[in-house]
Design an enzyme around this catalytic site. Sequence first.
Site, mmCIF file in Angstrom:
data_model
loop_
_atom_site.group_PDB
_atom_site.id
_atom_site.type_symbol
_atom_site.label_atom_id
_atom_site.label_comp_id
_atom_site.label_asym_id
_atom_site.label_seq_id
_atom_site.Cartn_x
_atom_site.Cartn_y
_atom_site.Cartn_z
ATOM 1 N N HIS A 1 0.796 -1.230 0.000
ATOM 2 C CA HIS A 1 0.000 0.000 0.000
ATOM 3 C C HIS A 1 0.826 1.276 0.000
ATOM 4 C CE1 HIS A 1 -4.211 -1.314 0.432
ATOM 5 N NE2 HIS A 1 -3.694 -2.386 1.007
ATOM 6 N N LYS B 1 -8.458 13.660 4.622
ATOM 7 C CA LYS B 1 -7.673 12.431 4.580
ATOM 8 C C LYS B 1 -6.662 12.508 5.716
ATOM 9 C CE LYS B 1 -6.572 13.091 0.384
ATOM 10 N NZ LYS B 1 -6.205 12.176 -0.695
ATOM 11 N N ARG B 2 -5.935 11.429 5.936
ATOM 12 C CA ARG B 2 -4.937 11.417 7.001
ATOM 13 C C ARG B 2 -3.943 12.555 6.805
ATOM 14 N NH1 ARG B 2 -0.234 8.390 7.494
ATOM 15 N NH2 ARG B 2 -0.728 7.373 5.529
ATOM 16 N N LYS C 1 0.807 14.165 1.610
ATOM 17 C CA LYS C 1 -0.520 14.517 1.107
ATOM 18 C C LYS C 1 -0.661 16.028 0.907
ATOM 19 C CE LYS C 1 -2.595 10.411 3.203
ATOM 20 N NZ LYS C 1 -3.012 9.668 2.008
ATOM 21 N N THR D 1 -8.565 6.549 -1.957
ATOM 22 C CA THR D 1 -9.951 6.127 -2.202
ATOM 23 C C THR D 1 -10.914 7.287 -1.983
ATOM 24 O OG1 THR D 1 -10.093 5.266 0.066
ATOM 25 C CG2 THR D 1 -9.634 3.681 -1.678
ATOM 26 N N LYS E 1 -14.548 8.464 -3.942
ATOM 27 C CA LYS E 1 -15.810 8.811 -3.276
ATOM 28 C C LYS E 1 -16.282 10.203 -3.694
ATOM 29 C CE LYS E 1 -14.163 5.982 0.466
ATOM 30 N NZ LYS E 1 -13.262 6.022 1.629
#
Length: 809
Positions: free
Chosen positions: A355, A542-543, A548, A650, A654
């Site tokens: 991952h 998100k985390r 990110k 993901t 969504k």
Amino acid sequence: MNYHLTAERFREEIIDHLLHTFGVTPENAGDETYYKAVALVVSDLMRRGRSETEKRAKATHTKQVYYLCMEFLLGRSLKNNLFNLGLEESAREALRTLGVRLDALYDQEPDAGLGNGGLGRLAACFLDSLSTQGYAAMGYSLRYEYGIFRQKLVDGWQTELPDFWLPGGKVWLQEAPEKAVEVHFDGHVEEAWYDNHHTVNHKDYTKVLAVPYDMCISGKDGRAVSKLRLWAARSSDFDMKTFNSGNYLRAVEQNAMAEVITKVLYPEDNNPEGKSLRLSQQYFLVSATIQDIIRRHLFEYGTLDSLPELTAIHLNDTHPVLAVPELMRIMLDECGYGWEAAWDIVSRTVAYTNHTVMKEALECWNQDLFRLRLPRIYQIVEEINRRFCADMHGRGVDGYKVGRMAPLNDGFVKMANLAVVGAHHVNGVSALHSEILKETVFRDFYQEMPGKFTNVTNGIAYRRWVAQANPGLAAFLEKHIGGGYLADAAQLEKLLPLANDGTALRELEQVKRENKQRAAGYLKKAYGAVVNPDSIFDIQVKRLHEYKRQHLNALHILSLYLWLKEHPQADFTPRTFIFGAKAAPGYYFAKQIIRFIVKLGEMIDADPAVREKLKIVYVEDYRVTLAELLIPAADISEQISLAGTEASGTSNMKFMINGAVTLGTLDGANVEIHEAVGDENIILFGMTTEQAEALRQSGYRPGELANNHPVIRQALQLMENGFGGMDYKDLASSLRGSDPYMVLADFDAYAQARQRAEALYRDRQVWNRMCLTNIAKAGRFSADRAIREYAQNIWHADPIPQIPVNKKG
């Protein structure tokens, strides 16, 4: 199985549980008790469905899929199960006759605290799809007493509080103490040979009991019901002698030390005790699970020779990779297999999903810690390593390459290497990610064993994210294309002919606005934040991690703020920026980013010249239930990681299926979203993976860039000078000094992308067409599709034949 219950029958079942399970009359029961009663009615149905699923699987010798993951981010279960089983209207009507609102009961349920982010949410989506498509499947994880922490922001700083999810969540769990197994830690190993037979005796070990708690996972229309088995740690002994001597604390110490294994999800590992506990959690999960799988298989078939043909064991990331040596241990020490025969079975049974490309997430365990805590498993890893290295040397592989591939090297047990050595397939989770694995992370392995590597792009449980989270969109879809998309996400493409239908596009726009109004109402109630539903909802949830690049988003908002101060009369579309993320408790830099975002929002709110144009809301304690509220309200989906760092994502899927437009880099599954929707329906910016690597190799100098860029220089200076009663020198210094994820290098391209987004948003016809096209093209990102690819290409498993349970296959 027929799950149908009339409203009257549902009412009777609810009353029965109120009276006999909880000892209250319907008149005296509160919403919490009603929620538990309804949950038990649904659970009873699902357990019968699970029993039928197991009977059909056994009768037809259907291959079993076992999915191991350290986390399953399930969210709430009541609404999902009522929807999947077609019982929502019956439940609503039954409760109405009792004077109770079903929606009020939904709010009584906590989010199951069993996950942290994308990894756990993916696992939950996959269980839903395994059930929906009728596969024989079980998930395995740990029953954490406290899940991922509850986030509280105190003066902008993240504070972690315990997540008490079990009081409301355990109603879905069924304890199975008769199926408990022992897991052994510490001690030492004695070996001997008798008549050419090797015996191993693990002595003086610490025993911990693994007690299973089972949770049923329904699929759409109840075709099959999967089971999620969660292990709780208990002490297997109580020292009565010590207790009777008056040393009470010492007597209960062993029990406390055992139970700490499943106390908290992801304990902090920046100290030796934390590292030991994480290793203990991982082995506890795989030892209990592998024992359970072996017991089930032997009970049914009497031999492990058939394990690869009838069982697929899938390891979701490196956390459960000790399943490989644990399976070897049982076959060698308890079942009498020789090494070659055992390894042949193991290596045809286990598959592994990677991952990440982040080095810190490719787990390595200190050799000494590993040997002390898991002495027998260490011996087996040593032998796996010896045989693997000998095999590679025998093939003429370069010694340095063998060292890089070795599961045991440089004083560490390298879990990713062990996974690749032991698995029959290794997959990444997006097309780009899988290529990066072959070119960088596992380059050596790919050169020597290319047939092991494949790709399965992630997918989402889209029924939850549309039909449940976005009822307005579900009604729009039902009106225009019917309900067939609920079983076949590819049917969403039937929307495409509406791309030039002005009436349909305005309907879709109204759905979005109602979702924005709903989200705005929640934000005002929860945070006192007044949000304009007619502003652009630009959302990044998100985390929290540097790669990110939430700080790229925030840095640009700061530059926008400064620009608006200088150009107060500028024609500017109001924007609401919504952030939601938790930082790992020990991740100091990530916490600083959160504080920077929160304080920036406060500064903007305090400035009457700007606050009607810009708004920042940082939602506390982001979780699945909040995602179900925010994602349908998004206009822009922020997917801005540096190219080559995000495996898949993901949340991007969504947002896409809910009609948000992706503003992002060519990273992870954004690449495939771009392929699906085309240039005109996505807003791309920034360097490609190759360009980022070339810049890094040529010598990236962010300090020079910052000094020569007036906008960046001004923003960084304000960060250093501070606002909101504190400065942000550490963040600014990192950006100037190293900027590992190239925020400054992509800054201009990001700013231009945001300008393009505003221009597109102003043309409502164009924007609504983009939204509709994203929805129509989202079907390829269904978890159903992902599960079919796993089943066909990796597990070689088929759905359970739909036969009556009394027939024998």
